[in-house]
Design a protein around this motif. Sequence first.
Motif, short mmCIF file in Angstrom:
data_model
loop_
_atom_site.label_atom_id
_atom_site.label_comp_id
_atom_site.label_asym_id
_atom_site.label_seq_id
_atom_site.Cartn_x
_atom_site.Cartn_y
_atom_site.Cartn_z
N ARG A 14 -6.34 2.88 -8.23
CA ARG A 14 -6.85 3.99 -9.05
C ARG A 14 -7.10 3.51 -10.46
NH1 ARG A 14 -3.18 8.31 -6.39
NH2 ARG A 14 -4.10 9.80 -7.85
N ILE A 23 8.58 2.47 2.38
CA ILE A 23 8.46 2.75 0.94
C ILE A 23 7.22 2.06 0.38
CG2 ILE A 23 9.52 2.38 -1.33
CD1 ILE A 23 11.03 4.43 0.22
N GLN A 78 4.57 1.28 1.92
CA GLN A 78 3.37 1.99 2.40
C GLN A 78 3.06 3.19 1.52
OE1 GLN A 78 1.17 0.85 4.24
NE2 GLN A 78 2.51 -0.91 4.65
N VAL A 79 4.11 3.96 1.23
CA VAL A 79 3.91 5.14 0.40
C VAL A 79 3.34 4.75 -0.96
CG1 VAL A 79 5.09 6.98 -0.87
CG2 VAL A 79 5.65 6.56 1.53
N VAL A 80 3.97 3.78 -1.59
CA VAL A 80 3.53 3.42 -2.94
C VAL A 80 2.14 2.80 -2.91
CG1 VAL A 80 4.07 2.08 -4.99
CG2 VAL A 80 5.91 3.14 -3.68
N ASP A 87 -0.27 3.12 -0.67
CA ASP A 87 -1.28 4.12 -0.40
C ASP A 87 -1.52 5.00 -1.62
OD1 ASP A 87 -1.72 3.23 2.12
OD2 ASP A 87 -0.58 4.79 3.15
N GLY A 88 -0.43 5.31 -2.29
CA GLY A 88 -0.57 6.16 -3.47
C GLY A 88 -1.33 5.48 -4.59
N LEU A 89 -1.26 4.16 -4.61
CA LEU A 89 -1.95 3.43 -5.68
C LEU A 89 -3.48 3.41 -5.45
CD1 LEU A 89 0.44 0.39 -6.22
CD2 LEU A 89 -0.28 2.03 -7.97
N ARG A 100 -8.40 7.83 -4.94
CA ARG A 100 -8.63 8.99 -4.07
C ARG A 100 -10.05 8.94 -3.53
NH1 ARG A 100 -4.95 9.96 -1.63
NH2 ARG A 100 -4.68 7.83 -2.31
#
Lengths: 196, 196, 196, 196
Positions: free
Chosen positions: D147, D179, D181-183, D185-187, D190
Amino acid sequence: MGGAQGRPMRADAARNRARLLDAATEVFTTRGVGVPTEEIARTAGVGVGTLFRHFPTKEALLEAVMVRRLEEMAVRTARLADESEPPEAFFACFRLVVEQSEGKNEFAQALAAAGVDVHASLHEPTMEIQGRLADLLTGAQRAGAVRPELGLPEFLALLAGTSRAMEQLGADPEPRERIFQVVFDGLRPRRGTSAK
Amino acid sequence: MGGAQGRPMRADAARNRARLLDAATEVFTTRGVGVPTEEIARTAGVGVGTLFRHFPTKEALLEAVMVRRLEEMAVRTARLADESEPPEAFFACFRLVVEQSEGKNEFAQALAAAGVDVHASLHEPTMEIQGRLADLLTGAQRAGAVRPELGLPEFLALLAGTSRAMEQLGADPEPRERIFQVVFDGLRPRRGTSAK
Amino acid sequence: MGGAQGRPMRADAARNRARLLDAATEVFTTRGVGVPTEEIARTAGVGVGTLFRHFPTKEALLEAVMVRRLEEMAVRTARLADESEPPEAFFACFRLVVEQSEGKNEFAQALAAAGVDVHASLHEPTMEIQGRLADLLTGAQRAGAVRPELGLPEFLALLAGTSRAMEQLGADPEPRERIFQVVFDGLRPRRGTSAK
Amino acid sequence: MGGAQGRPMRADAARNRARLLDAATEVFTTRGVGVPTEEIARTAGVGVGTLFRHFPTKEALLEAVMVRRLEEMAVRTARLADESEPPEAFFACFRLVVEQSEGKNEFAQALAAAGVDVHASLHEPTMEIQGRLADLLTGAQRAGAVRPELGLPEFLALLAGTSRAMEQLGADPEPRERIFQVVFDGLRPRRGTSAK
DNA sequence: AATGAATGAGCATTCATTCAT
DNA sequence: CATGAATGAATGCTCATTCAT
């Protein structure tokens, strides 16, 4: 056994340890076990840290003081026992122990209050002295100088009691001698009993 | 004399005072003088505040406990002295004082450590008992039952010492009796001496 | 259960206890758990004795601070969970817990270092919050708003981690919001996965 | 720059310094920064004096430990960045830093608590790593893998937070991976945003 | 008068740092 | 240079005593 640890301990460390033991003996005896550790350290001329390096606990210091006194007493008792014959040795050792024990009563109580029972390091010298005293007692009894019905516990109790009496009496030698006369005469076998 | 202040003290106050004395006697005797005041108050079933209202100081409480014991001892000693003749009275009182003094030794030391000497309020009952004991001693000496060279200080020291011996010995009556035999025999005049 | 002890606690005592908890929370959070107890007492405006009357140990104080924070968090979490539907409630609680946890990390470490594991009194509120968070997690997962493969431990770890990130970031709201965006987006199920 | 003092440091001195750093890293990481210096020295197999000769202060030792870790991290980060292209390098370095940072959080706090801000000697390696991470971040953002609105502070905070999450999670690799994966993917940017 | 909470000086003990060996 | 004994300021905690309720 005894002081044979791994390293021989540096000269200054040994000196400080001895100073601490001396100071603690002096201070505990004259002013009681309630004196702050800091004061003992000051009396010994070292810092508190040094005290706690040598004795991890105030209680441990107390214990070490007692161990040393007991060991000294064991040595002196042994020497006396070797020098003289049973009856004389018995009475000489009685005097010795009484005089060396003065002021020590409070220590024992303080220690007993802390741990459940007498500590391990005290056990050995205590046993050694008691064994020697038991021998002296039996020897004196065989020689007919001491009432045969007395056991070791009564003997030890009499030692503690006589020491306590001396504490109360102060340093004047004449009254002290009269106390010894009473106790020593009382220890002898009764005429009527032995004669019959 | 005694508790004669302005007001006669309310009934519950008197009861609390008595409870505190009982609790303190019990606790000091069994667990030593180091027990926190709060615990004594709890044992007595009152708050600390109440304790300090009755006894302005822990030391004062200690003193009051001793005074009461001494007064009781004075009464019982007086009764014994009235009931029997000098020599018997002397030995009976010796036993009495020794038994009543067990566990009290630490008190005296604690008090002595606090103030310079024995406190004022202790002085009166102490004197009373000492006076009575002195009379008993002289009576027994006149009757030829006790060595004449013994003074009051030695006598008191012997009492303290015998009490100490008993503390060490525990409750078993036989060894205790043997201690008494030793001390009582020792107190009697020497044959040779009296024969002269 | 809860605070229902025998007596209702005097008004001033309750006030001091509260003051101490407030002061400790403040001081521990801003200056770490190493601050002397004396300083906490001073901050609370009471003497050290008072602190130790209420909390027998520094560690106990630490624990009480954490318990209170956890209980507050449990209440607020419960309220949030009641007010909104699973997915919104989940994210709202996530924010809440993260914000309430800031500065609390060091506490937990200090406690963990002291005792072997988390203390008994912490267990209850911890369990309550964890239960609630577990419910929120499953609810959000059922609603398809959170990746289904995440378990409670990962969720809790993410909470702790996000809180840590916030601590480092300071108070500026925009960067904080960006962190939340990253984590929240990362928590959502992957397209491919959910599409299948 | 660096360790360029007058003399090149004797061989054994250098070895002791290294041993101390190793021991300190080990001990601080596993048992916290509260461990006595003496224990670190013992672990390193040297005397305390030696420790304080090499590091004038406990804090200085702490700092040196961190510097070394940072320098190692800088080297490994650089290597990774050279071996792969921006987006892969970014995520690989993220993993690397997170794993290397575990257990280090407490250090930073301890240091921050001591001095006002991060110490001088930490500044250089910190800057180096941060510069490299900044480059990785911009590279990954240019490549459309991260992002674009994220700044360096948020990135660093996410590193710290992820590391904290891992500390809590333990060694089991599967939850750890989730964990990440979450971070990660969040990075990522969008869809909607980038699609516009 | 009784209560028990509050107080704070005092104490044992620890630990970073210095210094004699 | 290395060593580890010595130092003493700092800290957690206790307990006799005071005072608000």
